[in-house]
Scaffold this active site. Sequence first.
Site, mmCIF file in Angstrom:
data_model
loop_
_atom_site.group_PDB
_atom_site.id
_atom_site.type_symbol
_atom_site.label_atom_id
_atom_site.label_comp_id
_atom_site.label_asym_id
_atom_site.label_seq_id
_atom_site.Cartn_x
_atom_site.Cartn_y
_atom_site.Cartn_z
ATOM 1 C CG ASN A 98 39.345 33.173 38.976
ATOM 2 O OD1 ASN A 98 39.869 33.971 38.200
ATOM 3 N ND2 ASN A 98 38.020 32.966 39.006
ATOM 4 C CE1 TYR A 164 39.745 44.111 41.197
ATOM 5 C CE2 TYR A 164 41.807 44.925 40.269
ATOM 6 C CZ TYR A 164 40.784 43.986 40.297
ATOM 7 O OH TYR A 164 40.829 42.908 39.425
ATOM 8 C CB ILE A 197 40.489 39.524 30.815
ATOM 9 C CG1 ILE A 197 41.967 39.535 31.256
ATOM 10 C CG2 ILE A 197 40.116 38.192 30.155
ATOM 11 C CD1 ILE A 197 42.988 39.362 30.153
ATOM 12 C CB THR A 199 35.423 38.359 32.304
ATOM 13 O OG1 THR A 199 35.781 39.430 33.192
ATOM 14 C CG2 THR A 199 36.661 37.586 31.894
HETATM 15 N N1 LIG Z 1 38.498 40.718 33.747
HETATM 16 C C1 LIG Z 1 39.566 41.465 33.950
HETATM 17 O O1 LIG Z 1 39.850 42.399 33.179
HETATM 18 C C2 LIG Z 1 40.495 41.169 35.097
HETATM 19 C C3 LIG Z 1 41.717 41.847 35.140
HETATM 20 C C4 LIG Z 1 42.596 41.606 36.182
HETATM 21 C C5 LIG Z 1 42.257 40.696 37.173
HETATM 22 N N2 LIG Z 1 41.071 40.061 37.115
HETATM 23 C C6 LIG Z 1 40.762 39.119 38.208
HETATM 24 O O2 LIG Z 1 40.416 37.867 37.662
HETATM 25 C C7 LIG Z 1 39.567 37.177 38.584
HETATM 26 C C8 LIG Z 1 38.351 36.631 37.837
HETATM 27 O O3 LIG Z 1 37.600 37.716 37.338
HETATM 28 P P1 LIG Z 1 36.718 37.640 36.009
HETATM 29 O O4 LIG Z 1 37.146 38.750 35.164
HETATM 30 O O5 LIG Z 1 36.699 36.272 35.472
HETATM 31 O O6 LIG Z 1 35.295 38.047 36.636
HETATM 32 P P2 LIG Z 1 33.870 37.347 36.569
HETATM 33 O O7 LIG Z 1 32.973 38.326 37.238
HETATM 34 O O8 LIG Z 1 33.555 36.887 35.208
HETATM 35 O O9 LIG Z 1 34.056 36.056 37.486
HETATM 36 C C9 LIG Z 1 34.256 36.137 38.851
HETATM 37 C C10 LIG Z 1 33.591 34.933 39.520
HETATM 38 O O10 LIG Z 1 33.860 35.018 40.924
HETATM 39 C C11 LIG Z 1 32.677 34.677 41.613
HETATM 40 N N3 LIG Z 1 32.685 35.256 42.954
HETATM 41 C C12 LIG Z 1 32.464 36.549 43.310
HETATM 42 N N4 LIG Z 1 32.505 36.669 44.645
HETATM 43 C C13 LIG Z 1 32.757 35.430 45.135
HETATM 44 C C14 LIG Z 1 32.907 34.904 46.440
HETATM 45 N N5 LIG Z 1 32.752 35.685 47.519
HETATM 46 N N6 LIG Z 1 33.186 33.589 46.586
HETATM 47 C C15 LIG Z 1 33.315 32.783 45.501
HETATM 48 N N7 LIG Z 1 33.146 33.226 44.235
HETATM 49 C C16 LIG Z 1 32.881 34.532 44.063
HETATM 50 C C17 LIG Z 1 31.550 35.226 40.755
HETATM 51 O O11 LIG Z 1 30.305 34.597 41.061
HETATM 52 C C18 LIG Z 1 32.058 34.935 39.361
HETATM 53 O O12 LIG Z 1 31.629 33.667 38.906
HETATM 54 C C19 LIG Z 1 39.235 38.180 39.687
HETATM 55 O O13 LIG Z 1 40.073 37.927 40.801
HETATM 56 C C20 LIG Z 1 39.582 39.517 39.057
HETATM 57 O O14 LIG Z 1 39.925 40.494 40.025
HETATM 58 C C21 LIG Z 1 40.174 40.262 36.112
#
Ligand SMILES: NC(=O)c1ccc[n+]([C@@H]2O[C@H](COP(=O)([O-])OP(=O)(O)OC[C@H]3O[C@@H](n4cnc5c(N)ncnc54)[C@H](O)[C@@H]3O)[C@@H](O)[C@H]2O)c1
Length: 260
Positions: A98, A164, A197, A199
């Site tokens: 994730n 991205y 989402i 976050t």
């Molecule tokens: N929030 C959205 O709208 C959305 C939409 C599509 C996809 N995503 C994907 O969902 C996933 C989670 O994102 P989120 O929205 O929960 O973001 P978030 O920023 O809340 O959480 C991401 C987490 O990843 C950790 N992280 C960052 N770099 C890292 C690394 N090098 N090694 C280990 N951990 C690391 C961060 O410390 C953080 O805790 C991501 O892959 C993101 O691309 C999110």
Amino acid sequence: MRVETVASDSELNGRVAFITGAGSGIGEACALGLAQRGAVVAVTDVSESAAKAVAARITDTGGRATSWPIDVTDCESVEIGFAQIEEELGPVKIAVNNAGIALPFRVLADVPDEDWARLMSVNLAGVFHCLRAECRSMRDHGGGAIVNISSVLGRIARLGSAPYAAAKHAVIGLTLGAAVDHGEDNIRVNAVGPGFIGTSLLLGRHSAERLQALGDHAPLKRLGQPQEVAALVSWLVSDAASFTTGAYYPVDGGYLALGS
Ligand SMILES: NC(=O)c1ccc[n+]([C@@H]2O[C@H](COP(=O)([O-])OP(=O)(O)OC[C@H]3O[C@@H](n4cnc5c(N)ncnc54)[C@H](O)[C@@H]3O)[C@@H](O)[C@H]2O)c1
């Protein structure tokens, strides 16, 4: 042909679950959701304090979890952390890859080298490092279930999203490849594509007006919640999803259905 009863057990019964980027957002919701269903969760994140806090939330409410600092961009950090987790908790049977970042969107001609390198390193190489460690172990231990977190931008692109979107499209390619390579080993690998989402990844980058507009654009007319992504992930790693592999599942409020 006789139709057999399909396994409907979605409880995870002490299975070890490895989650990256579990210190916040979608990863945190997956950690809490899988623990609630009975998994023993290895909460990993590049932020040691964030991972610790999430593991504590789980154990404080009677669940089982431990935390590890793992930076998915660093292959050695992944290999060592993964081995330590298995030594302490036993073979990993569930994995959620994730961890991910977003950087300010820029049209392709203006993308700096460092943005490209950073996005590929976290959002693509990070998934590869973990997926390989997971498949090696699961191959030796009778199989398992893996979910890679992609995005709606793993299917389409939006203005300024090229690096991205490239990484998230490639995560789907990795998912299909791993599913094909390791089906025989009883390893299921699926991708989930969140829409917008609520976050820190999204909330920290946009004004309130922009967030409202992003939510309004989806047919369900709102942003999603991390728990709504976690619910799909929980199902995909459970026995109820025993015949699903090599697939992409959107959880996007209908965003992709718009087609434009
Ligand atoms: N929030 C959205 O709208 C959305 C939409 C599509 C996809 N995503 C994907 O969902 C996933 C989670 O994102 P989120 O929205 O929960 O973001 P978030 O920023 O809340 O959480 C991401 C987490 O990843 C950790 N992280 C960052 N770099 C890292 C690394 N090098 N090694 C280990 N951990 C690391 C961060 O410390 C953080 O805790 C991501 O892959 C993101 O691309 C999110």
